[in-house]
Write a protein that holds these residues in place. Structure first.
Motif, PDB file in Angstrom:
ATOM      1  N   VAL A 102       0.840  -1.202   0.000  1.00  0.00           N
ATOM      2  CA  VAL A 102       0.000   0.000   0.000  1.00  0.00           C
ATOM      3  C   VAL A 102       0.873   1.249   0.000  1.00  0.00           C
ATOM      4  CG1 VAL A 102      -1.632   1.334   1.395  1.00  0.00           C
ATOM      5  CG2 VAL A 102      -1.962  -1.128   1.096  1.00  0.00           C
ATOM      6  N   THR A 103       0.521   2.213  -0.839  1.00  0.00           N
ATOM      7  CA  THR A 103       1.306   3.453  -0.934  1.00  0.00           C
ATOM      8  C   THR A 103       0.600   4.653  -0.315  1.00  0.00           C
ATOM      9  OG1 THR A 103       0.393   3.888  -3.138  1.00  0.00           O
ATOM     10  CG2 THR A 103       2.493   2.682  -3.018  1.00  0.00           C
ATOM     11  N   SER A 104      -0.731   4.589  -0.186  1.00  0.00           N
ATOM     12  CA  SER A 104      -1.454   5.691   0.449  1.00  0.00           C
ATOM     13  C   SER A 104      -2.563   5.148   1.338  1.00  0.00           C
ATOM     14  CB  SER A 104      -2.031   6.646  -0.598  1.00  0.00           C
ATOM     15  OG  SER A 104      -2.919   5.968  -1.452  1.00  0.00           O
ATOM     16  N   TYR A 105      -2.729   5.789   2.481  1.00  0.00           N
ATOM     17  CA  TYR A 105      -3.709   5.358   3.483  1.00  0.00           C
ATOM     18  C   TYR A 105      -4.672   6.510   3.723  1.00  0.00           C
ATOM     19  CZ  TYR A 105      -5.534   3.861   8.053  1.00  0.00           C
ATOM     20  OH  TYR A 105      -6.347   3.502   9.105  1.00  0.00           O
ATOM     21  N   VAL A 106      -5.942   6.282   3.383  1.00  0.00           N
ATOM     22  CA  VAL A 106      -6.961   7.329   3.494  1.00  0.00           C
ATOM     23  C   VAL A 106      -7.986   6.893   4.533  1.00  0.00           C
ATOM     24  CG1 VAL A 106      -8.751   8.632   2.290  1.00  0.00           C
ATOM     25  CG2 VAL A 106      -6.651   7.972   1.079  1.00  0.00           C
ATOM     26  N   SER A 107      -8.198   7.720   5.539  1.00  0.00           N
ATOM     27  CA  SER A 107      -9.196   7.406   6.563  1.00  0.00           C
ATOM     28  C   SER A 107     -10.331   8.408   6.480  1.00  0.00           C
ATOM     29  CB  SER A 107      -8.572   7.428   7.963  1.00  0.00           C
ATOM     30  OG  SER A 107      -7.987   8.692   8.244  1.00  0.00           O
ATOM     31  N   ILE A 108     -11.557   7.901   6.548  1.00  0.00           N
ATOM     32  CA  ILE A 108     -12.741   8.760   6.471  1.00  0.00           C
ATOM     33  C   ILE A 108     -13.618   8.499   7.684  1.00  0.00           C
ATOM     34  CG2 ILE A 108     -12.764   8.980   3.971  1.00  0.00           C
ATOM     35  CD1 ILE A 108     -14.704   6.708   3.799  1.00  0.00           C
ATOM     36  N   GLY A 109     -14.269   9.547   8.158  1.00  0.00           N
ATOM     37  CA  GLY A 109     -15.123   9.391   9.321  1.00  0.00           C
ATOM     38  C   GLY A 109     -15.988  10.607   9.558  1.00  0.00           C
ATOM     39  N   SER A 110     -16.675  10.589  10.691  1.00  0.00           N
ATOM     40  CA  SER A 110     -17.604  11.668  11.019  1.00  0.00           C
ATOM     41  C   SER A 110     -17.751  11.747  12.526  1.00  0.00           C
ATOM     42  CB  SER A 110     -18.964  11.405  10.368  1.00  0.00           C
ATOM     43  OG  SER A 110     -19.386  10.067  10.628  1.00  0.00           O
ATOM     44  N   MET A 111     -18.068  12.941  12.991  1.00  0.00           N
ATOM     45  CA  MET A 111     -18.312  13.141  14.410  1.00  0.00           C
ATOM     46  C   MET A 111     -19.345  14.250  14.578  1.00  0.00           C
ATOM     47  SD  MET A 111     -14.739  15.058  15.432  1.00  0.00           S
ATOM     48  CE  MET A 111     -15.180  15.129  17.173  1.00  0.00           C
ATOM     49  N   TYR A 112     -20.012  14.243  15.718  1.00  0.00           N
ATOM     50  CA  TYR A 112     -21.005  15.273  15.988  1.00  0.00           C
ATOM     51  C   TYR A 112     -20.326  16.559  16.424  1.00  0.00           C
ATOM     52  CZ  TYR A 112     -24.504  11.563  15.813  1.00  0.00           C
ATOM     53  OH  TYR A 112     -25.312  10.532  15.399  1.00  0.00           O
ATOM     54  N   ASP A 113     -20.941  17.681  16.048  1.00  0.00           N
ATOM     55  CA  ASP A 113     -20.366  18.977  16.388  1.00  0.00           C
ATOM     56  C   ASP A 113     -21.498  20.001  16.450  1.00  0.00           C
ATOM     57  OD1 ASP A 113     -18.565  20.949  16.971  1.00  0.00           O
ATOM     58  OD2 ASP A 113     -17.317  20.643  15.202  1.00  0.00           O
ATOM     59  N   SER A 114     -21.178  21.176  16.947  1.00  0.00           N
ATOM     60  CA  SER A 114     -22.153  22.268  17.033  1.00  0.00           C
ATOM     61  C   SER A 114     -22.213  22.990  15.695  1.00  0.00           C
ATOM     62  CB  SER A 114     -21.758  23.227  18.169  1.00  0.00           C
ATOM     63  OG  SER A 114     -21.770  22.562  19.410  1.00  0.00           O
ATOM     64  N   VAL A 115     -22.876  22.358  14.735  1.00  0.00           N
ATOM     65  CA  VAL A 115     -23.019  22.919  13.392  1.00  0.00           C
ATOM     66  C   VAL A 115     -24.483  22.839  12.988  1.00  0.00           C
ATOM     67  CG1 VAL A 115     -20.663  22.322  12.705  1.00  0.00           C
ATOM     68  CG2 VAL A 115     -22.503  20.677  12.349  1.00  0.00           C
ATOM     69  N   PRO A 116     -24.952  23.777  12.148  1.00  0.00           N
ATOM     70  CA  PRO A 116     -26.355  23.752  11.708  1.00  0.00           C
ATOM     71  C   PRO A 116     -26.552  22.872  10.477  1.00  0.00           C
ATOM     72  CG  PRO A 116     -25.291  25.730  10.892  1.00  0.00           C
ATOM     73  CD  PRO A 116     -24.244  24.992  11.687  1.00  0.00           C
ATOM     74  N   HIS A 117     -27.726  22.257  10.385  1.00  0.00           N
ATOM     75  CA  HIS A 117     -28.025  21.413   9.226  1.00  0.00           C
ATOM     76  C   HIS A 117     -28.365  22.249   8.001  1.00  0.00           C
ATOM     77  CE1 HIS A 117     -32.073  22.389  10.650  1.00  0.00           C
ATOM     78  NE2 HIS A 117     -32.522  22.051   9.453  1.00  0.00           N
ATOM     79  N   THR A 118     -28.512  23.551   8.170  1.00  0.00           N
ATOM     80  CA  THR A 118     -28.903  24.455   7.080  1.00  0.00           C
ATOM     81  C   THR A 118     -27.707  25.048   6.349  1.00  0.00           C
ATOM     82  OG1 THR A 118     -29.041  26.207   8.738  1.00  0.00           O
ATOM     83  CG2 THR A 118     -31.084  25.067   8.172  1.00  0.00           C
ATOM     84  N   ARG A 119     -26.510  24.652   6.696  1.00  0.00           N
ATOM     85  CA  ARG A 119     -25.302  25.164   6.065  1.00  0.00           C
ATOM     86  C   ARG A 119     -24.443  24.002   5.580  1.00  0.00           C
ATOM     87  NH1 ARG A 119     -28.151  28.937   6.621  1.00  0.00           N
ATOM     88  NH2 ARG A 119     -27.657  31.008   7.468  1.00  0.00           N
ATOM     89  N   PRO A 120     -23.533  24.245   4.608  1.00  0.00           N
ATOM     90  CA  PRO A 120     -22.639  23.174   4.150  1.00  0.00           C
ATOM     91  C   PRO A 120     -21.867  22.569   5.314  1.00  0.00           C
ATOM     92  CG  PRO A 120     -22.503  25.057   2.678  1.00  0.00           C
ATOM     93  CD  PRO A 120     -23.333  25.500   3.847  1.00  0.00           C
ATOM     94  N   LEU A 121     -21.756  21.247   5.333  1.00  0.00           N
ATOM     95  CA  LEU A 121     -21.090  20.561   6.423  1.00  0.00           C
ATOM     96  C   LEU A 121     -19.572  20.771   6.356  1.00  0.00           C
ATOM     97  CD1 LEU A 121     -23.073  17.186   6.359  1.00  0.00           C
ATOM     98  CD2 LEU A 121     -23.386  19.120   7.925  1.00  0.00           C
ATOM     99  N   ALA A 122     -19.001  21.122   7.503  1.00  0.00           N
ATOM    100  CA  ALA A 122     -17.556  21.346   7.570  1.00  0.00           C
ATOM    101  C   ALA A 122     -16.810  20.017   7.578  1.00  0.00           C
ATOM    102  CB  ALA A 122     -17.210  22.158   8.814  1.00  0.00           C
ATOM    103  N   VAL A 123     -15.615  20.027   7.006  1.00  0.00           N
ATOM    104  CA  VAL A 123     -14.756  18.844   6.979  1.00  0.00           C
ATOM    105  C   VAL A 123     -13.358  19.263   7.414  1.00  0.00           C
ATOM    106  CG1 VAL A 123     -13.791  16.972   5.585  1.00  0.00           C
ATOM    107  CG2 VAL A 123     -16.069  17.880   5.050  1.00  0.00           C
ATOM    108  N   SER A 124     -12.795  18.546   8.357  1.00  0.00           N
ATOM    109  CA  SER A 124     -11.410  18.795   8.754  1.00  0.00           C
ATOM    110  C   SER A 124     -10.577  17.587   8.346  1.00  0.00           C
ATOM    111  CB  SER A 124     -11.295  19.028  10.264  1.00  0.00           C
ATOM    112  OG  SER A 124     -11.742  17.892  10.980  1.00  0.00           O
ATOM    113  N   GLY A 125      -9.276  17.725   8.371  1.00  0.00           N
ATOM    114  CA  GLY A 125      -8.438  16.604   7.991  1.00  0.00           C
ATOM    115  C   GLY A 125      -6.984  16.994   7.870  1.00  0.00           C
TER     116      GLY A 125
END
Length: 255
Positions: A102-125
């Motif tokens: 393997v040459t690249s390792y990509v991890s994806i996930g999600s967590m709850y945060d104080s964000v509104p459902h009416t706006r684009p969802l934030a992504v950190s990484g």
């Protein structure tokens, strides 16, 4: 993808399943004795009837693979968080990645945060060790400032990087007050980012399902004055941080 610690709304599961369907994946293997690592009073086995016969399905970590004709091959790791022997578990995953080249390792996930459902969802990484910056559809990972409890599985990314692999992590922030079993808006956000990297096409299917989910839930939520006030405050915080509310396309405004 690590379940259940950072797979709220099943975003990692939904996205991995999308990738596997797209690439025609097959199972490579699973743990022979998952009880070595998992507590089955916390991950409950399921009783099922198959052709009138009772069968017990035991929770397990599963590895699938896909071979492509004109590009790299892939491993898909559905990893459950271990309750014991975590170091041995992590070492085994790293050994598998190393032996398979393997040459690249990509991890994806999600967590709850104080964000509104009416706006684009934030992504950190984070993005580390790539010779050239991968095409993520204009998305630039921004490091999270989170400090606190985490999963031992998070160590695998560091181990992979130390072994010379490129790493990419994506963590979607979902509205804390919704807590859907399957959050399709979260999955759509990840698919949008990964689509140029894996040639998935657009995320219109997930995006439409997500819009339908949120639109069906929102009216009931807004009947609660306290919750409605919370959403307004979260919207104001999002707008202040991002220079105002998002622009509404002509297509969306016509709906």
């Amino acid at each position: 993808m690590v379940r259940p610690w950072v797979d709220v709304g099943s975003v990692g599961t939904l996205t991995l399943n999308r990738l596997e369907r797209f690439m025609g994946s097959k199972e490579l293997g699973r743990l022979v004795r998952p009880g070595t690592f998992f507590d089955f009073t916390r991950y409950r086995p399921n009783m099922r009837l198959v052709d009138g016969k009772r069968m017990v399905k035991i929770p397990n970590s599963i590895i699938r693979y896909a071979i492509t004709e004109d590009g790299p091959d892939y491993l898909f790791l559905h990893l459950m968080e271990p309750h014991s022997n975590s170091e041995e578990y992590n070492d085994a995953v790293l050994e598998l990645l190393t032996r398979m080249g393997v040459t690249s390792y990509v991890s994806i996930g999600s967590m709850y945060d104080s964000v509104p459902h009416t706006r684009p969802l934030a992504v950190s990484g984070s993005l580390k060790g790539w010779d050239t910056v991968p095409n993520l559809g204009g998305f630039t990972p921004s490091r999270s400032n989170y400090e606190g409890p985490t999963s031992m599985i998070g160590q695998i990314a560091q181990m992979a990087q130390d072994s010379g692999m490129a790493t990419l992590s994506l963590m979607v922030r979902l509205p804390l007050y919704l807590q859907l079993d399957n959050d399709f808006s979260g999955s759509a956000r990840v698919v949008e980012i990964l689509s140029p990297l894996y040639g998935l096409g657009d995320a219109s299917a997930e995006r439409e399902l997500g819009k339908q989910q949120y639109s069906q839930i929102a009216p009931a939520l807004m009947k609660d004055p306290q919750l409605a006030g919370l959403v307004k405050r979260l919207e104001a915080e999002w707008d202040e941080k991002n220079g105002g509310p998002p622009e509404v396309s002509s297509e969306e405004s016509a709906e």
